[in-house]
Design a protein around this motif. Sequence first.
Motif, PDB file in Angstrom:
ATOM      1  N   ASN A   1       0.825  -1.209   0.000  1.00  0.00           N
ATOM      2  CA  ASN A   1       0.000   0.000   0.000  1.00  0.00           C
ATOM      3  C   ASN A   1       0.860   1.261   0.000  1.00  0.00           C
ATOM      4  OD1 ASN A   1      -2.591  -1.058  -0.103  1.00  0.00           O
ATOM      5  ND2 ASN A   1      -2.743  -1.327   2.086  1.00  0.00           N
ATOM      6  N   ALA A   2       1.909   1.244   0.839  1.00  0.00           N
ATOM      7  CA  ALA A   2       2.803   2.403   0.885  1.00  0.00           C
ATOM      8  C   ALA A   2       3.477   2.625  -0.462  1.00  0.00           C
ATOM      9  CB  ALA A   2       3.855   2.212   1.980  1.00  0.00           C
ATOM     10  N   PHE A   3       3.814   1.525  -1.147  1.00  0.00           N
ATOM     11  CA  PHE A   3       4.470   1.626  -2.451  1.00  0.00           C
ATOM     12  C   PHE A   3       3.497   2.113  -3.527  1.00  0.00           C
ATOM     13  CE2 PHE A   3       5.347  -0.448  -6.542  1.00  0.00           C
ATOM     14  CZ  PHE A   3       6.616   0.069  -6.808  1.00  0.00           C
ATOM     15  N   THR A   4       2.300   1.478  -3.594  1.00  0.00           N
ATOM     16  CA  THR A   4       1.362   1.831  -4.653  1.00  0.00           C
ATOM     17  C   THR A   4       0.784   3.230  -4.486  1.00  0.00           C
ATOM     18  OG1 THR A   4      -0.383   0.683  -3.410  1.00  0.00           O
ATOM     19  CG2 THR A   4       0.712  -0.555  -5.149  1.00  0.00           C
ATOM     20  N   LEU A   5       0.750   3.744  -3.241  1.00  0.00           N
ATOM     21  CA  LEU A   5       0.281   5.108  -3.020  1.00  0.00           C
ATOM     22  C   LEU A   5       1.092   6.126  -3.818  1.00  0.00           C
ATOM     23  CD1 LEU A   5      -0.558   5.379   0.798  1.00  0.00           C
ATOM     24  CD2 LEU A   5      -2.074   5.904  -1.109  1.00  0.00           C
ATOM     25  N   ARG A   6       2.330   5.778  -4.098  1.00  0.00           N
ATOM     26  CA  ARG A   6       3.232   6.694  -4.803  1.00  0.00           C
ATOM     27  C   ARG A   6       3.146   6.549  -6.311  1.00  0.00           C
ATOM     28  NH1 ARG A   6       4.280   5.873   0.133  1.00  0.00           N
ATOM     29  NH2 ARG A   6       5.619   7.187   1.421  1.00  0.00           N
ATOM     30  N   TYR A   7       2.399   5.548  -6.787  1.00  0.00           N
ATOM     31  CA  TYR A   7       2.283   5.323  -8.224  1.00  0.00           C
ATOM     32  C   TYR A   7       0.837   5.381  -8.726  1.00  0.00           C
ATOM     33  CZ  TYR A   7       7.170   3.772  -8.468  1.00  0.00           C
ATOM     34  OH  TYR A   7       8.536   3.715  -8.431  1.00  0.00           O
TER      35      TYR A   7
ATOM     36  N   GLY B   1       2.337  10.133   5.293  1.00  0.00           N
ATOM     37  CA  GLY B   1       2.452  11.590   5.248  1.00  0.00           C
ATOM     38  C   GLY B   1       1.155  12.274   5.649  1.00  0.00           C
ATOM     39  N   SER B   2       1.031  13.514   5.265  1.00  0.00           N
ATOM     40  CA  SER B   2      -0.118  14.321   5.695  1.00  0.00           C
ATOM     41  C   SER B   2      -1.440  13.828   5.105  1.00  0.00           C
ATOM     42  CB  SER B   2       0.098  15.792   5.298  1.00  0.00           C
ATOM     43  OG  SER B   2       0.257  15.902   3.890  1.00  0.00           O
TER      44      SER B   2
ATOM     45  N   TYR C   1      -3.693   4.697  21.215  1.00  0.00           N
ATOM     46  CA  TYR C   1      -4.316   6.021  21.296  1.00  0.00           C
ATOM     47  C   TYR C   1      -3.284   7.118  21.082  1.00  0.00           C
ATOM     48  CZ  TYR C   1      -6.927  10.026  23.001  1.00  0.00           C
ATOM     49  OH  TYR C   1      -7.535  11.248  23.094  1.00  0.00           O
ATOM     50  N   ALA C   2      -2.134   7.016  21.726  1.00  0.00           N
ATOM     51  CA  ALA C   2      -1.152   8.104  21.697  1.00  0.00           C
ATOM     52  C   ALA C   2      -0.217   8.049  20.495  1.00  0.00           C
ATOM     53  CB  ALA C   2      -0.332   8.091  22.986  1.00  0.00           C
ATOM     54  N   TYR C   3      -0.229   6.927  19.749  1.00  0.00           N
ATOM     55  CA  TYR C   3       0.753   6.802  18.668  1.00  0.00           C
ATOM     56  C   TYR C   3       0.106   6.618  17.295  1.00  0.00           C
ATOM     57  CZ  TYR C   3       4.181   6.679  22.326  1.00  0.00           C
ATOM     58  OH  TYR C   3       4.958   7.040  23.395  1.00  0.00           O
ATOM     59  N   SER C   4      -1.208   6.824  17.205  1.00  0.00           N
ATOM     60  CA  SER C   4      -1.897   6.675  15.923  1.00  0.00           C
ATOM     61  C   SER C   4      -1.471   7.744  14.928  1.00  0.00           C
ATOM     62  CB  SER C   4      -3.417   6.733  16.135  1.00  0.00           C
ATOM     63  OG  SER C   4      -3.871   5.622  16.856  1.00  0.00           O
ATOM     64  N   GLN C   5      -1.450   8.996  15.359  1.00  0.00           N
ATOM     65  CA  GLN C   5      -1.099  10.079  14.436  1.00  0.00           C
ATOM     66  C   GLN C   5       0.332   9.941  13.946  1.00  0.00           C
ATOM     67  OE1 GLN C   5      -1.725  14.015  15.968  1.00  0.00           O
ATOM     68  NE2 GLN C   5      -1.211  15.012  14.048  1.00  0.00           N
ATOM     69  N   LEU C   6       1.250   9.590  14.836  1.00  0.00           N
ATOM     70  CA  LEU C   6       2.654   9.433  14.446  1.00  0.00           C
ATOM     71  C   LEU C   6       2.806   8.294  13.437  1.00  0.00           C
ATOM     72  CD1 LEU C   6       5.643  10.145  14.786  1.00  0.00           C
ATOM     73  CD2 LEU C   6       5.710   8.581  16.739  1.00  0.00           C
TER      74      LEU C   6
END
Length: 529
Positions: free
Chosen positions: A32-38, A359-360, A347-352
Amino acid sequence: MAAQDVLGQTARLASSSALLQVLFRVVTFGLNAFTLRYLSRELIGVVNVRLTLLYSTVVFLAREAFRRACLSGSAKRNWTKTINLLWLTVPLGVFWSVFLGLVWLHLLEVPDPSVVPHYQAGVVAFGLSAIVELLGEPFWVLAQAHLFVRLKVIAESLSVVSKCILTVALVILYPQWGLYIFSLAQLLYVSVLVTCYVIYFLMFLGSPEATKKSFPVARVKALLPNFVEDETFVNWKEARLTWSFFKQSFLKQILTEGERYVMTFLNVLNFGDQGVYDIVNNLGSLVARFIFLPIEESFYVFFAKVLERGKTVKDQKQDDVAMAANVLELLLKLVLLIGLTITVFGYAYSQLALDIYGGSMLSSGTGPDLLRCYSLYVLFLAVNGVTECFTFALMCKEEVDRYNFVMLALSFIFLCISYFLTHWYGSVGFILANCFNMGIRIAHSIHYIYEYFKDSTYRPLRGLLPSPFLVLVYIISGVITAFSEVLFCCDKGWMARLVHVSTGALCLAAALATMLCTETELIHFVRSQ
């Protein structure tokens, strides 16, 4: 096979399955991380939600009931009739594939061809892949019933690696192919999977190893449908149990994939939002799928072999009851502690996690809240998997039929709640509805377990009560990491992020150390099995 031997082999099967799920989820995670860029979010949404739902629905409806019925009881049975019954999954799969394929093509919203090309070919390919996979069902059940751990590891590893290599190559070389890429990769995956099982049994049957193990199937021809004179084609007891499980599996599929059905049929999210939801869902379900699902599948086999379906606790062998109760208690404690750990620290590490991963695009908007809710949902998944695997392994046909009515009402309530919560809270509403769904199912299973053991001295539900001191450590860790997120994450630079991660690592170490001191019986079980 003695109960202790079954437990040892089941534990090895669960751990091997867990490693496989790690591989699958990590590969999907990286893919998923790879295909997001293509590729576009819309294309990923169509593949991971719309087409994968078609494939999983066909496969689930065609085989789930057969698997549960044919894996119940002892491995010593008339395997000719069991294999005949299992081959009925293929015509059933053809029916569901054609019927649902027409629905997907003509009744559902068709994606814009300029954004998601070759949608029709994708529907045909994913439907066909389901039928191909069902061709290997008799082989899979035989392997699972006899705890062939290595075969499952090799077959599923080779198939997922093959699929990923082809996907990456085609995405890089021919990104304009759109759904052709994922269609070819899916067909390769199921082809390799079935081929591995077929080749293994071609080599195994008739070998000295098969003779030594007194394997119940002697010839390759016996793996095909066989008519025996003066005998019925199938075991009607298994067939009736299959029908009961089929009615239940239809409802369970709606509950398991409910949010995808709502997204697919009610269009509450566009394809781009579906893509983001699926990516976050994959990230959130990493641990749930690679730990809880293998435990559920493997220990269902254990409970079904050690205890006899439909008999009360007094009518069972008491040594087997003692072992089953002890294993159930320790399994509940194990999954509960894993679920609590994920809920507290998620809970505390989802956003990170989302910011590092996508990314954003993922860390802004509803992404972090979605993953935080999913961390809570993991706790429900953990407990439900173990309680249901015990319940389904022990229910008689009449109890399964009664439970079907409960599932019917629950399915309707779940779909209604999903629809309204999604309108109010967006994609987060799906997770909240799933929590409600799992809570009701857990309550039913806990009631069944309590009633089953109430006339004995065993109380396996004590596994749901962790040490009070450990609970206190979890509460303190949750408060500390929540404050750490506010102070150091996630727009204050990498040094601040490192401080946030270090804070979480110290809190996690404290929780694990407390666990080692307070849950000694569980630690011994994990180490020994």
